[in-house]
Design an enzyme around this catalytic site. Structure first.
Site, PDB file in Angstrom:
ATOM      1  CG  HIS A 148      41.965  50.480  34.449  1.00 40.63           C
ATOM      2  ND1 HIS A 148      42.522  49.480  33.689  1.00 40.63           N
ATOM      3  CD2 HIS A 148      41.056  49.874  35.253  1.00 40.63           C
ATOM      4  CE1 HIS A 148      41.975  48.318  34.017  1.00 40.63           C
ATOM      5  NE2 HIS A 148      41.075  48.534  34.968  1.00 40.63           N
ATOM      6  CD  GLU A 149      38.906  51.518  37.992  1.00 39.93           C
ATOM      7  OE1 GLU A 149      37.727  51.176  37.752  1.00 39.93           O
ATOM      8  OE2 GLU A 149      39.798  50.697  38.250  1.00 39.93           O
ATOM      9  CG  HIS A 170      36.213  49.307  34.164  1.00 41.88           C
ATOM     10  ND1 HIS A 170      36.223  48.230  33.311  1.00 41.88           N
ATOM     11  CD2 HIS A 170      37.338  49.184  34.940  1.00 41.88           C
ATOM     12  CE1 HIS A 170      37.306  47.482  33.541  1.00 41.88           C
ATOM     13  NE2 HIS A 170      37.985  48.050  34.522  1.00 41.88           N
TER      14      HIS A 170
END
Length: 424
Positions: free
Chosen positions: A21-22, A25
């Site tokens: 997920h990170e 980003h």
């Protein structure tokens, strides 16, 4: 050793879900030219940290999530006021590469003076008064502000999150949940390859799991035995027929013929009912015959699993809103416990569970709840419609309040999870 393996697989699963997920980003922020100061897994005190390029990669104590901290998202730069004495060190290009704010007498090979003008965002200039002589120095766009042991890279305006277009910022935010969706699809596909596809018209019923203390275990049935007939009726691959015959024979003797390897044997079983249930049971679960999934089937069935699981997640959200109950919510502790139980069943089941959690994480983060990715996307949508950004102070306050409320809910849910864990 089994407990160590289960704990390792559980921790690894959470690490992968958060990291993916990170990373979404992080990657798309870097693609947009945004300075990502820190890529962190977990919150709280640092356990491990190393720097690569411009980013500090950190593993933190509390495994409740993570973040990719981008320049400009919050006030983090140390201000240099007019008249403040500082020291600068020049690089080979005669541009300022280090700016020292303390312990100036111990610095070597530096220029000390009073700062008259400092611009570390737009013009990248520092004007120093050195013993009455005023000189203006160019600042390198990757210069470091140093105070004690803390080093902070400056963030020129074009490297900050807020300087990018609405589209670039939206992609950087949206990329986190999207990466979870991609991971969920891959995990569903991996599970399908491990589990295979159930044969539509099986020719036999094979015994899978056997419940403890039930007639099947007492009679010596084993996993892998094939049911040939029940009370003289051929079963073939009709598992439902076997269930119907067993359910209708509660408390009655039944003659079962089974095959184990190349041998056939007969047993007498007396089905009994479970507490709160009607009908007879002997305590077996079938091991349904499967076949290898092809590439096309893997793609289509993984997509179907994504759609079906998404529907179930939203049904769960709806039920939670209509009838809120703390016992229906599980936090990190409860999820960790459940994941450990699933990990004990094998990697095949853990892979499927990880796919569900990854999909859930992506969907949950897109909800318009302050402090989540969905809320940030809402603010970007408002900015796109208005043609100008929402006041950063107001937006920051909304996210701060949202984060505080989420943290309080997390504490309450974790407390509830611990009570359930203690009470068994």
């Amino acid at each position: 050793m089994e407990m160590v393996r289960v704990v390792f697989l559980t921790v690894l699963m959470f690490f992968v879900l958060v990291t993916v997920h990170e990373w979404g980003h992080f990657y798309f922020a870097k693609r947009a030219g945004i300075l990502v100061r820190e890529f962190a897994i977990g919150f709280g005190p640092k356990l491990f940290s190393y720097k690569r390029g411009e980013t500090q990669f950190t593993l933190r104590l509390l495994p409740f999530g993570g973040y990719a901290r981008m320049a400009g998202e919050d006030p983090e730069m140390i201000e240099i006021g007019p008249g403040q004495t500082i020291a600068v060190r020049l690089g080979q290009d005669n541009k300022v590469k280090n700016i020292y704010l303390d312990s100036l007498d111990t610095r070597r090979n530096v220029i000390r003076g009073e700062a008259q003008f400092t611009d570390l965002e737009n013009g990248l200039k520092i004007r120093l008064d050195v013993d009455g002589e005023v000189t203006t120095y160019d600042v390198h766009p990757q210069a470091m502000l140093i105070k004690g042991s803390q080093q902070t890279q400056i963030a020129p305006k074009d490297r900050q999150f807020g300087s990018k277009t609405v589209g670039q910022r939206a992609i950087a935010i949206l990329a986190g949940p999207v990466m979870n969706f991609i991971l969920a699809f891959v995990l569903f596909a991996l599970h399908l390859q491990m589990a295979g596809i159930q044969v539509e018209n099986p020719t036999y019923v094979k015994i899978g799991d056997i419940s403890e203390g039930m007639p099947a275990q007492e009679a010596g049935l084993q996993k892998g035995d094939i049911v040939v007939s029940v009370n003289g009726e051929k079963i073939g691959g009709d598992y439902q027929k076997m269930i119907s015959l067993t359910s209708a024979s509660k408390g009655k003797e039944m003659n079962w013929t089974l095959q184990r390897g190349s041998e056939t044997y007969n047993v007498v079983l007396i089905p009994r009912s479970m507490e709160g249930e009607e009908g007879g049971k002997i305590g077996i679960t079938p091991e349904l015959p499967t076949r290898k999934a092809g590439v096309g089937e893997t793609i289509t069935k993984s997509g179907t699993a994504m759609v079906d699981t998404t529907k179930l997640i939203f049904i769960g959200f709806k039920q939670l809103i209509n009838k809120f109950n703390m016992d229906d919510i599980s936090g990190p502790v409860g999820t960790f416990q459940m994941t450990g139980q699933i990990a004990q069943q094998g990697i095949q089941y853990l892979t499927y569970w990880a796919a569900i959690l990854s999909l859930y994480l992506g969907i949950f983060n897109l909800l318009p709840i302050p402090a989540l990715d969905g809320s940030r996307l809402v603010f970007l949508g408002v900015e796109a419609l208005r043609g100008k950004p929402v006041d950063p102070g107001r937006e920051g306050m909304v996210h701060f309040v949202g984060f505080a409320l989420l943290f309080l809910v997390m504490i309450a849910v974790t407390y509830n999870d611990i009570l359930r864990l203690i009470s068994g």
